[in-house]
Design an enzyme around this catalytic site. Structure first.
Site, PDB file in Angstrom:
ATOM      1  N   VAL A  66       0.813  -1.224   0.000  1.00 37.10           N
ATOM      2  CA  VAL A  66       0.000   0.000   0.000  1.00 37.10           C
ATOM      3  C   VAL A  66       0.847   1.276   0.000  1.00 37.10           C
ATOM      4  CG1 VAL A  66      -2.000  -1.103   1.083  1.00 37.10           C
ATOM      5  CG2 VAL A  66      -0.283   0.049   2.522  1.00 37.10           C
ATOM      6  N   ASN A  92      -6.948  -1.528   5.850  1.00 34.87           N
ATOM      7  CA  ASN A  92      -6.597  -2.216   7.088  1.00 34.87           C
ATOM      8  C   ASN A  92      -5.095  -2.432   7.289  1.00 34.87           C
ATOM      9  OD1 ASN A  92      -7.121  -4.472   9.285  1.00 34.87           O
ATOM     10  ND2 ASN A  92      -5.845  -5.408   7.698  1.00 34.87           N
ATOM     11  N   SER A 145      -7.044   3.115  15.269  1.00 35.46           N
ATOM     12  CA  SER A 145      -6.577   2.463  16.501  1.00 35.46           C
ATOM     13  C   SER A 145      -7.023   3.321  17.673  1.00 35.46           C
ATOM     14  CB  SER A 145      -5.048   2.381  16.488  1.00 35.46           C
ATOM     15  OG  SER A 145      -4.555   2.051  17.770  1.00 35.46           O
ATOM     16  N   TYR A 158       2.985   6.476  14.969  1.00 37.12           N
ATOM     17  CA  TYR A 158       1.785   5.642  14.815  1.00 37.12           C
ATOM     18  C   TYR A 158       0.544   6.420  15.258  1.00 37.12           C
ATOM     19  CZ  TYR A 158      -1.056   1.318  15.293  1.00 37.12           C
ATOM     20  OH  TYR A 158      -2.015   0.328  15.176  1.00 37.12           O
ATOM     21  N   LYS A 162      -2.589   7.442  12.900  1.00 39.63           N
ATOM     22  CA  LYS A 162      -3.931   6.916  13.181  1.00 39.63           C
ATOM     23  C   LYS A 162      -4.921   8.053  13.457  1.00 39.63           C
ATOM     24  CE  LYS A 162      -3.233   2.435  12.797  1.00 39.63           C
ATOM     25  NZ  LYS A 162      -3.875   1.673  11.724  1.00 39.63           N
ATOM     26  N   ILE A 191      -5.730  -6.330  20.215  1.00 41.33           N
ATOM     27  CA  ILE A 191      -6.311  -7.479  19.502  1.00 41.33           C
ATOM     28  C   ILE A 191      -5.206  -8.529  19.271  1.00 41.33           C
ATOM     29  CG2 ILE A 191      -7.630  -8.189  17.458  1.00 41.33           C
ATOM     30  CD1 ILE A 191      -9.107  -6.003  19.015  1.00 41.33           C
TER      31      ILE A 191
HETATM   32  P1  NAI Z   1      -1.106  -8.000  11.444  1.00 37.14           P
HETATM   33  O1  NAI Z   1       0.346  -7.754  11.543  1.00 37.14           O
HETATM   34  O2  NAI Z   1      -1.627  -9.324  11.879  1.00 37.14           O
HETATM   35  O3  NAI Z   1      -1.629  -7.705   9.969  1.00 37.14           O
HETATM   36  C1  NAI Z   1      -1.201  -6.578   9.263  1.00 37.14           C
HETATM   37  C2  NAI Z   1      -1.080  -6.955   7.803  1.00 37.14           C
HETATM   38  O4  NAI Z   1      -0.711  -5.772   7.078  1.00 37.14           O
HETATM   39  C3  NAI Z   1       0.021  -8.008   7.556  1.00 37.14           C
HETATM   40  O5  NAI Z   1      -0.493  -9.098   6.811  1.00 37.14           O
HETATM   41  C4  NAI Z   1       1.073  -7.245   6.792  1.00 37.14           C
HETATM   42  O6  NAI Z   1       1.772  -8.024   5.826  1.00 37.14           O
HETATM   43  C5  NAI Z   1       0.235  -6.163   6.125  1.00 37.14           C
HETATM   44  N1  NAI Z   1       1.069  -5.028   5.709  1.00 37.14           N
HETATM   45  C6  NAI Z   1       2.067  -4.400   6.380  1.00 37.14           C
HETATM   46  N2  NAI Z   1       2.601  -3.445   5.626  1.00 37.14           N
HETATM   47  C7  NAI Z   1       1.953  -3.463   4.436  1.00 37.14           C
HETATM   48  C8  NAI Z   1       2.054  -2.727   3.242  1.00 37.14           C
HETATM   49  N3  NAI Z   1       2.971  -1.757   3.085  1.00 37.14           N
HETATM   50  N4  NAI Z   1       1.207  -3.016   2.231  1.00 37.14           N
HETATM   51  C9  NAI Z   1       0.287  -3.992   2.362  1.00 37.14           C
HETATM   52  N5  NAI Z   1       0.136  -4.741   3.457  1.00 37.14           N
HETATM   53  C10 NAI Z   1       0.968  -4.473   4.485  1.00 37.14           C
HETATM   54  O7  NAI Z   1      -1.760  -6.826  12.316  1.00 37.14           O
HETATM   55  P2  NAI Z   1      -3.255  -6.421  12.642  1.00 37.14           P
HETATM   56  O8  NAI Z   1      -3.294  -6.151  14.079  1.00 37.14           O
HETATM   57  O9  NAI Z   1      -4.242  -7.349  12.054  1.00 37.14           O
HETATM   58  O10 NAI Z   1      -3.329  -5.002  11.902  1.00 37.14           O
HETATM   59  C11 NAI Z   1      -4.439  -4.582  11.131  1.00 37.14           C
HETATM   60  C12 NAI Z   1      -4.688  -3.113  11.391  1.00 37.14           C
HETATM   61  O11 NAI Z   1      -5.156  -2.943  12.714  1.00 37.14           O
HETATM   62  C13 NAI Z   1      -3.454  -2.217  11.262  1.00 37.14           C
HETATM   63  O12 NAI Z   1      -3.794  -1.027  10.594  1.00 37.14           O
HETATM   64  C14 NAI Z   1      -3.079  -1.921  12.699  1.00 37.14           C
HETATM   65  O13 NAI Z   1      -2.381  -0.715  12.816  1.00 37.14           O
HETATM   66  C15 NAI Z   1      -4.446  -1.889  13.344  1.00 37.14           C
HETATM   67  N6  NAI Z   1      -4.504  -2.065  14.781  1.00 37.14           N
HETATM   68  C16 NAI Z   1      -4.050  -3.203  15.392  1.00 37.14           C
HETATM   69  C17 NAI Z   1      -4.204  -3.375  16.754  1.00 37.14           C
HETATM   70  C18 NAI Z   1      -3.800  -4.627  17.472  1.00 37.14           C
HETATM   71  O14 NAI Z   1      -3.840  -4.663  18.713  1.00 37.14           O
HETATM   72  N7  NAI Z   1      -3.457  -5.689  16.814  1.00 37.14           N
HETATM   73  C19 NAI Z   1      -4.800  -2.323  17.582  1.00 37.14           C
HETATM   74  C20 NAI Z   1      -5.255  -1.180  16.839  1.00 37.14           C
HETATM   75  C21 NAI Z   1      -5.105  -1.063  15.495  1.00 37.14           C
END
Ligand code: NAI
Length: 254
Positions: A66, A92, A145, A158, A162, A191
């Site tokens: 992205v 996401n 977030s 971050y 956000k 999460i």
């Molecule tokens: P995750 O690490 O399990 O999934 C994130 C995904 O984004 C990964 O598959 C990764 O390969 C992909 N990614 C990273 N950089 C990328 C790029 N440049 N282009 C395309 N894909 C890319 O993490 P999660 O937690 O599922 O994250 C999803 C969203 O939720 C994120 O925006 C994160 O900031 C947000 N978030 C997560 C929280 C948590 O506690 N896990 C809390 C609040 C927000």
């Protein structure tokens, strides 16, 4: 009466190989949507697609970094071409971006955080707009977030990115509202995903007990279900909102 089904809709989800993106792809596919599973590499997305298809759903994988503007344009066009439409965008994809303000690499971390977590959202929305304009129920959901609403020390790139997502959500909800395109934002709390996988279990439990009303981390599908709710045709009068899905973290003082 407005439908409570996304069956037949086409949804593009970024960062869909892991965590909340993967759960969102699975939930949307289980509800009958055609899902474009996008992530950094097609290899990491293929198992998600295979599991969706094995369960009888419709999905296809695209590699999409992205932070690459030309890749965004190409993939959005390819998805719309493949499925003949694009109704739903879920921004996401995400990365961690901890960095103290006085760190020598701060500016690099800041630029990367803003690029992946915020700039990508507007680029994907701009690329998707011509297709969303043709949809009966166009929906955009941006994943921010609770760091957009409160802050953790040494997490300012971050947090700023956000918070930017919440502002972008409101601004585009107002701008695109006359066209019936809804733009909403979810603020997940802690999460259980790839992003938090390296936090030791004991630390997770201590944090969740001290900070959340529900005393636990959330599961990725608990966020995915809110994303789905915001994308239903019936969710036609909800726009510009920022919804915490955080187990009561933001509600709790003590
Ligand atoms: P995750 O690490 O399990 O999934 C994130 C995904 O984004 C990964 O598959 C990764 O390969 C992909 N990614 C990273 N950089 C990328 C790029 N440049 N282009 C395309 N894909 C890319 O993490 P999660 O937690 O599922 O994250 C999803 C969203 O939720 C994120 O925006 C994160 O900031 C947000 N978030 C997560 C929280 C948590 O506690 N896990 C809390 C609040 C927000």
């Amino acid at each position: 009466m407005s439908s409570r089904s996304v069956a037949g809709a086409v949804a593009l989800i970024t960062g869909a190989a892991s965590g909340m993106g993967k759960a969102t792809a699975e939930v949307f596919a289980a509800e009958g949507a055609h899902v474009a599973v996008t992530d950094l590499s097609a290899e990491t997305s293929e198992p998600v697609v295979a599991a969706i298809r094995a369960a009888g759903g419709s999905a296809e994988a695209w590699p999409l970094d992205v932070s690459d503007p030309s890749a965004i344009e190409a993939v959005v066009a390819a998805v719309a071409q493949r499925f003949g439409r694009l109704d739903i965008v879920v921004n996401n994809a995400g990365i961690s971006a901890f960095c103290p303000i006085d760190h020598p690499e701060y500016d690099t971390v800041w630029t990367r955080a803003l690029g992946v977590l915020l700039t990508s959202h507007q680029r994907i929305i701009r690329a998707a707009l011509p297709h969303l304009r043709k949809s009966d129920h166009p929906r955009i959901v941006n994943i921010a977030s609770t760091e957009a609403l409160g802050a953790t020390s040494r997490d300012s790139p971050y947090s700023a990115a956000k918070a930017g997502v919440t502002g972008l959500t409101r601004a585009l909800a107002v701008e695109l509202g006359p066209e019936g395109i809804t733009v909403n934002c979810i603020c997940p709390g802690p999460i259980l995903t790839g992003m938090t996988a390296n936090v030791p279990d004991d630390d997770k439990q201590t944090y969740a007990r001290r900070r959340t009303a529900l005393r636990r981390y959330g599961r990725p599908e608990e966020v995915a279900h809110m994303t789905l709710s915001l994308c239903l045709p019936a969710a036609s009068y909800i726009t510009g909102v920022t919804i915490p899905v955080d187990g009561g973290l933001m509600a709790r003082n003590a």
